[in-house]
Design a protein around this motif. Sequence first.
Motif, PDB file in Angstrom:
ATOM      1  N   LYS A 198      18.662 -68.929  61.221  1.00 33.00           N
ATOM      2  CA  LYS A 198      18.469 -69.451  59.788  1.00 33.00           C
ATOM      3  C   LYS A 198      17.207 -68.981  59.164  1.00 33.00           C
ATOM      4  O   LYS A 198      17.160 -68.314  57.994  1.00 33.00           O
ATOM      5  CB  LYS A 198      18.749 -70.962  59.706  1.00 33.00           C
ATOM      6  N   THR A 199      16.192 -69.405  59.662  1.00 34.23           N
ATOM      7  CA  THR A 199      15.088 -69.162  59.190  1.00 34.23           C
ATOM      8  C   THR A 199      14.755 -67.743  59.024  1.00 34.23           C
ATOM      9  O   THR A 199      14.113 -67.004  58.160  1.00 34.23           O
ATOM     10  CB  THR A 199      13.780 -69.694  60.530  1.00 34.23           C
ATOM     11  N   THR A 200      14.931 -66.681  59.916  1.00 37.46           N
ATOM     12  CA  THR A 200      14.817 -65.199  59.882  1.00 37.46           C
ATOM     13  C   THR A 200      15.569 -64.639  58.884  1.00 37.46           C
ATOM     14  O   THR A 200      15.050 -63.871  57.980  1.00 37.46           O
ATOM     15  CB  THR A 200      15.135 -64.814  61.465  1.00 37.46           C
ATOM     16  N   ALA A 222      13.035 -77.734  55.164  1.00 36.08           N
ATOM     17  CA  ALA A 222      13.293 -79.111  55.494  1.00 36.08           C
ATOM     18  C   ALA A 222      13.358 -79.289  57.129  1.00 36.08           C
ATOM     19  O   ALA A 222      13.791 -80.208  57.861  1.00 36.08           O
ATOM     20  CB  ALA A 222      14.655 -79.574  54.935  1.00 36.08           C
ATOM     21  N   ASP A 223      13.032 -78.465  57.719  1.00 35.80           N
ATOM     22  CA  ASP A 223      13.034 -78.372  59.285  1.00 35.80           C
ATOM     23  C   ASP A 223      11.690 -78.766  59.615  1.00 35.80           C
ATOM     24  O   ASP A 223      10.785 -77.889  59.935  1.00 35.80           O
ATOM     25  CB  ASP A 223      13.402 -76.825  59.721  1.00 35.80           C
ATOM     26  N   THR A 224      11.587 -80.163  59.794  1.00 31.92           N
ATOM     27  CA  THR A 224      10.127 -80.501  60.318  1.00 31.92           C
ATOM     28  C   THR A 224      10.256 -80.932  61.514  1.00 31.92           C
ATOM     29  O   THR A 224       9.318 -81.811  61.975  1.00 31.92           O
ATOM     30  CB  THR A 224       9.638 -81.771  59.154  1.00 31.92           C
ATOM     31  N   GLU A 231       5.597 -73.348  61.043  1.00 32.07           N
ATOM     32  CA  GLU A 231       4.843 -72.166  61.271  1.00 32.07           C
ATOM     33  C   GLU A 231       5.585 -70.622  60.815  1.00 32.07           C
ATOM     34  O   GLU A 231       4.912 -69.843  60.487  1.00 32.07           O
ATOM     35  CB  GLU A 231       4.112 -72.138  62.394  1.00 32.07           C
ATOM     36  N   GLN A 232       6.555 -70.689  61.578  1.00 30.06           N
ATOM     37  CA  GLN A 232       7.284 -69.489  61.449  1.00 30.06           C
ATOM     38  C   GLN A 232       7.685 -69.149  60.120  1.00 30.06           C
ATOM     39  O   GLN A 232       7.505 -67.917  59.615  1.00 30.06           O
ATOM     40  CB  GLN A 232       8.668 -69.552  62.397  1.00 30.06           C
ATOM     41  N   LEU A 233       8.147 -70.068  59.571  1.00 27.42           N
ATOM     42  CA  LEU A 233       8.318 -69.754  58.069  1.00 27.42           C
ATOM     43  C   LEU A 233       7.436 -69.262  57.034  1.00 27.42           C
ATOM     44  O   LEU A 233       7.349 -68.560  56.154  1.00 27.42           O
ATOM     45  CB  LEU A 233       9.247 -70.710  57.399  1.00 27.42           C
ATOM     46  N   VAL A 268      16.536 -72.820  50.794  1.00 31.94           N
ATOM     47  CA  VAL A 268      16.136 -73.876  51.697  1.00 31.94           C
ATOM     48  C   VAL A 268      16.751 -73.634  53.208  1.00 31.94           C
ATOM     49  O   VAL A 268      17.709 -73.510  53.339  1.00 31.94           O
ATOM     50  CB  VAL A 268      16.954 -75.145  50.999  1.00 31.94           C
ATOM     51  N   ASP A 269      15.446 -74.031  53.984  1.00 27.00           N
ATOM     52  CA  ASP A 269      15.649 -73.797  55.287  1.00 27.00           C
ATOM     53  C   ASP A 269      15.973 -75.244  55.939  1.00 27.00           C
ATOM     54  O   ASP A 269      15.340 -75.886  55.241  1.00 27.00           O
ATOM     55  CB  ASP A 269      14.384 -73.030  55.991  1.00 27.00           C
ATOM     56  N   THR A 270      16.842 -75.397  56.929  1.00 25.31           N
ATOM     57  CA  THR A 270      17.170 -76.583  57.322  1.00 25.31           C
ATOM     58  C   THR A 270      17.040 -76.807  58.773  1.00 25.31           C
ATOM     59  O   THR A 270      17.037 -75.518  59.337  1.00 25.31           O
ATOM     60  CB  THR A 270      18.641 -77.218  56.865  1.00 25.31           C
TER      61      THR A 270
HETATM   62 MG   LIG Z   1      14.659 -72.278  61.910  1.00 24.42          MG
END
Ligand SMILES: [Mg+2]
Length: 386
Positions: A198-200, A222-224, A231-233, A268-270
């Motif tokens: 998802k993030t990539t 929202a991926d906490t 950090e990746q995003l 929006v990343d989840t």
């Molecule tokens: Mg991710």
Amino acid sequence: MIIKKFQGATEAEAVLKAKEELGSSAVVVNVKTMKHRGVARLFKKDYVEITAALEEKIYVTGEIPQNVVKEDNAIEEKLDTLQSLLENKMKEDVVHMKEQEAEEKEKKRKQENEKENEKEQFVKLVYNQMIKNEVDEKYANQIIAEIQSLLRKETNMDTILAAVYQKIILKLGQIKTIHVEEDHQKVVFLVGPTGVGKTTTIAKIAADFKLNKDIKVALITADTYRIAAVEQLKTYANIIDVPLKVVYTVEEFNQAVKEYEQYDLILVDTAGRSHKNAEQCEELYHLVEDCNLGDEIEKECYLVLSLTTKYKDLMRILDVFGKLAMNGLIFTKLDETTCVGNVLNLRLYSGLPLSYLADGQSVPDDISVVNPQMIAKSILAEGGER
Ligand SMILES: [Mg+2]
Ligand SMILES: Nc1nc2c(ncn2[C@@H]2O[C@H](COP(=O)(O)OP(=O)(O)O)[C@@H](O)[C@H]2O)c(=O)[nH]1
């Protein structure tokens, strides 16, 4: 030919006798003067003997001599025999012709059967190819069933293959991409299980819109749950040069969107949700469904799935995430599999349109809009070749 001798005192008398008996068509073929023998020679005069001949069948009138009638009968008998011979021969010919016709028909039937078998084998081959590329049996059968009417009349293998190919493309359906208009804000959620990409994928899409389409892009995550995820995003956001906000609650999310007023596309990343963890999923539904974006802002949600996941698991994931109103499916890790059958399976299982396909870890290059022709070809190719 009738040949007969006649006698008379003179030649004329003998000829007259001949003509009387044989008719005027009789021909004299020999004349002999005859002398009596012994003592009779002294008292009797010489006489004439002629030989007369007559062609058969010349009689028209008058009495027909017995021998002529006999000859006639013989000819008629011969003719009769000839006729019956001819009739028999004709009967034999008819029987022979009928036999030949039946033979031809049988040969034709055999050829047709052979063609039918060949066709059946070819269809089986096409079916097996789909199965090898992991198309669900149910859908592979459906595709074959839908070309039955064509199969009944078509014998050309290329045409049959082309029909299957067309059917697959039809089933893959209309592709849905993220469409952004300037001054028309859109918020796009990417949801899905952990580790699917998802993030990539967000980084890839953000880069494409910002760099290639000149759209103002902003990111929210929202991926906490994991520091590393944020950090990746952040790293990607810095490279692409787009802002990133980290939110923990729906309220924070609403606030972040408000602050991004001037951005056209907010991605929006989840957090990855296990489809087995109901509580985690509820949180996600709450975020996506209860966020307050107002009427001006359009909201879209895409489900990200990895092509390395088993079909059974993909179906369960769909059952769970399907509770959200979804706009399309994004598939990742195409580079890690040869079988693209699941693209078709999930499209048919969910009824959702296909959107993007990621085929590697490289940002921003390894992503493209789903190409139905490529998927269909790969489904029908040996070893899923692309
Ligand atoms: Mg991710
Ligand atoms: N081979 C391959 N790896 C990918 C692809 N997309 C993402 N990944 C990798 O999958 C792993 C998880 O990706 P990530 O974006 O963190 O997944 P997330 O947990 O869904 O956000 C990372 O190592 C990515 O580099 C892809 O299309 N192909």
